[in-house]
Design a protein around this motif. Sequence first.
Motif, mmCIF file in Angstrom:
data_model
loop_
_atom_site.group_PDB
_atom_site.id
_atom_site.type_symbol
_atom_site.label_atom_id
_atom_site.label_comp_id
_atom_site.label_asym_id
_atom_site.label_seq_id
_atom_site.Cartn_x
_atom_site.Cartn_y
_atom_site.Cartn_z
ATOM 1 N N THR A 172 0.874 -1.557 -0.139
ATOM 2 C CA THR A 172 0.078 0.641 -0.240
ATOM 3 C C THR A 172 0.700 1.343 -0.313
ATOM 4 O O THR A 172 1.064 2.216 -0.824
ATOM 5 N N VAL A 173 1.660 1.347 1.042
ATOM 6 C CA VAL A 173 2.450 2.669 0.852
ATOM 7 C C VAL A 173 3.785 2.484 -0.090
ATOM 8 O O VAL A 173 3.391 3.495 -0.851
ATOM 9 N N VAL A 174 4.009 1.523 -0.731
ATOM 10 C CA VAL A 174 4.632 1.648 -1.800
ATOM 11 C C VAL A 174 4.377 2.044 -3.803
ATOM 12 O O VAL A 174 4.275 3.384 -3.658
ATOM 13 N N VAL A 175 3.266 1.201 -3.354
ATOM 14 C CA VAL A 175 2.635 1.332 -5.020
ATOM 15 C C VAL A 175 2.132 2.266 -4.778
ATOM 16 O O VAL A 175 1.454 3.312 -5.299
ATOM 17 N N GLY A 176 1.134 2.993 -3.745
ATOM 18 C CA GLY A 176 0.509 4.047 -3.391
ATOM 19 C C GLY A 176 1.009 4.873 -3.634
ATOM 20 O O GLY A 176 0.258 6.028 -4.308
ATOM 21 N N THR A 177 2.184 5.395 -2.995
ATOM 22 C CA THR A 177 2.977 6.447 -3.290
ATOM 23 C C THR A 177 3.312 6.855 -5.005
ATOM 24 O O THR A 177 2.714 7.945 -5.192
ATOM 25 N N VAL A 178 3.877 5.806 -5.657
ATOM 26 C CA VAL A 178 4.199 5.927 -6.994
ATOM 27 C C VAL A 178 2.951 6.243 -7.832
ATOM 28 O O VAL A 178 3.091 7.347 -8.938
ATOM 29 N N MET A 179 1.971 5.434 -6.633
ATOM 30 C CA MET A 179 0.525 5.060 -8.176
ATOM 31 C C MET A 179 -0.521 6.612 -7.913
ATOM 32 O O MET A 179 -0.854 7.130 -8.887
ATOM 33 N N ILE A 180 0.000 7.382 -6.377
ATOM 34 C CA ILE A 180 -0.756 8.066 -6.359
ATOM 35 C C ILE A 180 -0.449 9.491 -7.114
ATOM 36 O O ILE A 180 -1.170 10.076 -6.669
ATOM 37 N N ASP A 181 0.718 9.672 -6.646
ATOM 38 C CA ASP A 181 0.917 10.514 -6.602
ATOM 39 C C ASP A 181 0.767 11.603 -8.184
ATOM 40 O O ASP A 181 0.355 12.768 -8.201
ATOM 41 N N PRO A 182 0.431 11.012 -8.911
ATOM 42 C CA PRO A 182 0.347 11.560 -10.494
ATOM 43 C C PRO A 182 -1.486 12.346 -10.019
ATOM 44 O O PRO A 182 -1.885 12.979 -10.584
ATOM 45 N N VAL A 183 -2.498 11.115 -9.715
ATOM 46 C CA VAL A 183 -3.386 11.642 -9.146
ATOM 47 C C VAL A 183 -3.301 13.065 -8.052
ATOM 48 O O VAL A 183 -4.204 13.630 -8.366
ATOM 49 N N LEU A 184 -2.507 12.837 -7.475
ATOM 50 C CA LEU A 184 -2.503 13.627 -6.983
ATOM 51 C C LEU A 184 -2.577 15.357 -7.635
ATOM 52 O O LEU A 184 -2.568 16.781 -7.309
ATOM 53 N N VAL A 185 -1.290 15.504 -8.365
ATOM 54 C CA VAL A 185 -1.232 16.078 -9.303
ATOM 55 C C VAL A 185 -2.096 16.360 -10.474
ATOM 56 O O VAL A 185 -2.979 17.844 -10.136
ATOM 57 N N ALA A 186 -2.638 15.573 -10.825
ATOM 58 C CA ALA A 186 -4.243 16.427 -11.426
ATOM 59 C C ALA A 186 -5.600 16.450 -10.224
ATOM 60 O O ALA A 186 -5.975 18.000 -11.168
ATOM 61 N N LEU A 187 -5.648 15.805 -9.040
ATOM 62 C CA LEU A 187 -6.159 16.662 -8.770
ATOM 63 C C LEU A 187 -5.603 18.316 -8.058
ATOM 64 O O LEU A 187 -7.171 19.033 -7.729
ATOM 65 N N ARG A 188 -5.404 18.651 -7.656
ATOM 66 C CA ARG A 188 -4.254 19.578 -7.536
ATOM 67 C C ARG A 188 -5.067 20.210 -9.003
ATOM 68 O O ARG A 188 -5.311 21.895 -8.400
ATOM 69 N N ARG A 189 -4.665 19.952 -10.221
ATOM 70 C CA ARG A 189 -5.239 20.763 -11.157
ATOM 71 C C ARG A 189 -6.808 21.391 -11.347
ATOM 72 O O ARG A 189 -6.805 22.440 -11.423
ATOM 73 N N VAL A 190 -7.077 20.239 -10.897
ATOM 74 C CA VAL A 190 -8.845 20.119 -11.116
ATOM 75 C C VAL A 190 -9.373 21.354 -10.077
ATOM 76 O O VAL A 190 -9.913 22.126 -10.117
ATOM 77 N N ALA A 191 -8.714 21.338 -8.735
ATOM 78 C CA ALA A 191 -8.749 22.052 -7.858
ATOM 79 C C ALA A 191 -8.552 23.156 -7.983
ATOM 80 O O ALA A 191 -9.103 24.408 -7.782
ATOM 81 N N GLN A 192 -7.586 23.676 -8.167
ATOM 82 C CA GLN A 192 -6.736 25.097 -8.759
ATOM 83 C C GLN A 192 -8.448 25.508 -10.227
ATOM 84 O O GLN A 192 -8.849 26.810 -9.887
ATOM 85 N N GLU A 193 -8.289 24.904 -11.025
ATOM 86 C CA GLU A 193 -9.858 25.289 -11.946
ATOM 87 C C GLU A 193 -11.011 25.975 -10.846
ATOM 88 O O GLU A 193 -11.915 27.133 -11.430
ATOM 89 N N ALA A 194 -11.436 24.946 -10.081
ATOM 90 C CA ALA A 194 -12.683 24.740 -9.030
ATOM 91 C C ALA A 194 -12.018 26.518 -8.826
ATOM 92 O O ALA A 194 -13.107 27.235 -7.855
ATOM 93 N N ALA A 195 -11.025 26.344 -7.648
ATOM 94 C CA ALA A 195 -10.533 27.924 -6.284
ATOM 95 C C ALA A 195 -10.780 29.431 -7.573
ATOM 96 O O ALA A 195 -11.425 30.110 -6.964
ATOM 97 N N SER A 196 -10.107 29.166 -9.126
ATOM 98 C CA SER A 196 -10.550 30.017 -9.661
ATOM 99 C C SER A 196 -12.070 30.522 -9.897
ATOM 100 O O SER A 196 -11.818 31.676 -10.057
ATOM 101 N N ALA A 197 -12.925 29.485 -10.054
ATOM 102 C CA ALA A 197 -14.111 29.841 -10.711
ATOM 103 C C ALA A 197 -14.763 30.214 -9.778
ATOM 104 O O ALA A 197 -15.879 31.138 -9.907
ATOM 105 N N ALA A 198 -14.568 29.877 -8.421
ATOM 106 C CA ALA A 198 -15.405 30.087 -7.253
ATOM 107 C C ALA A 198 -14.834 31.741 -7.217
ATOM 108 O O ALA A 198 -15.684 32.385 -6.224
ATOM 109 N N ARG A 199 -13.635 32.167 -7.337
ATOM 110 C CA ARG A 199 -13.269 33.446 -7.635
ATOM 111 C C ARG A 199 -13.669 34.916 -8.400
ATOM 112 O O ARG A 199 -12.775 35.884 -7.935
ATOM 113 N N ALA A 200 -14.058 33.936 -9.539
ATOM 114 C CA ALA A 200 -14.113 34.916 -10.432
ATOM 115 C C ALA A 200 -15.625 35.367 -10.336
ATOM 116 O O ALA A 200 -16.010 35.200 -9.943
#
Length: 200
Positions: A172-200
């Motif tokens: 869980t730790v090793v594989v999760g770290t390797v495979m979830i890192d790209p998920v976190l990056v993608a979530l950050r991009r989506v969250a940036q879009e949502a945060a920007s839209a909320a302030r627009a």
Amino acid sequence: MRISELAERTDVPVHTLKFYLRERLLPPGLPTSRTSADYGEEHVERVRLVRALVEHGGVSLAAVRRIVGALEAPPPSRHELLGTAHSTLAGDEAGTHASPEVLALLAELGWCTWEDGPFVAELGRALEAARAAGVPLPPESLRRYAEAMRAVAEADVDLALRATSAAEAMHTVVVGTVMIDPVLVALRRVAQEAASAARA
């Protein structure tokens, strides 16, 4: 199952499976004759793991070999397991020193970490690179990023603690770290879009 069936089940060519066997990324099968062996579900799982790490996680074969070794002989405590996982993922980066800024941040946050650990040093290098590229990263912003990542880390550790065995926790730790890192990056991009839209 024979190696041809293992290839069919995992969608990995026989010559690649033989390479995995030679490189000790895949345990040997149960010999049925001088030139053939029988493979089971644990081989299917291992092939899928190796393939995910190499093809999707971008992990080197040397690191995969370390991961496989750690999965086969996990440490007794979950905290030691996390340390082993980090050492496995870091490879040869261990032993470098952290910057005074990073050490001050960790002290301010009250985080108990290995000061000479690879990722503490990596954080210092990443900060230097960001600033060299013109990203200011003032202390308040860095603290907010750190607090957000602590919440992510708590979710990671919760998953490892829920595992029913040390081997499952290591996976869980090793594989999760390797495979979830790209998920976190993608979530950050989506969250940036949502945060920007909320302030627009």
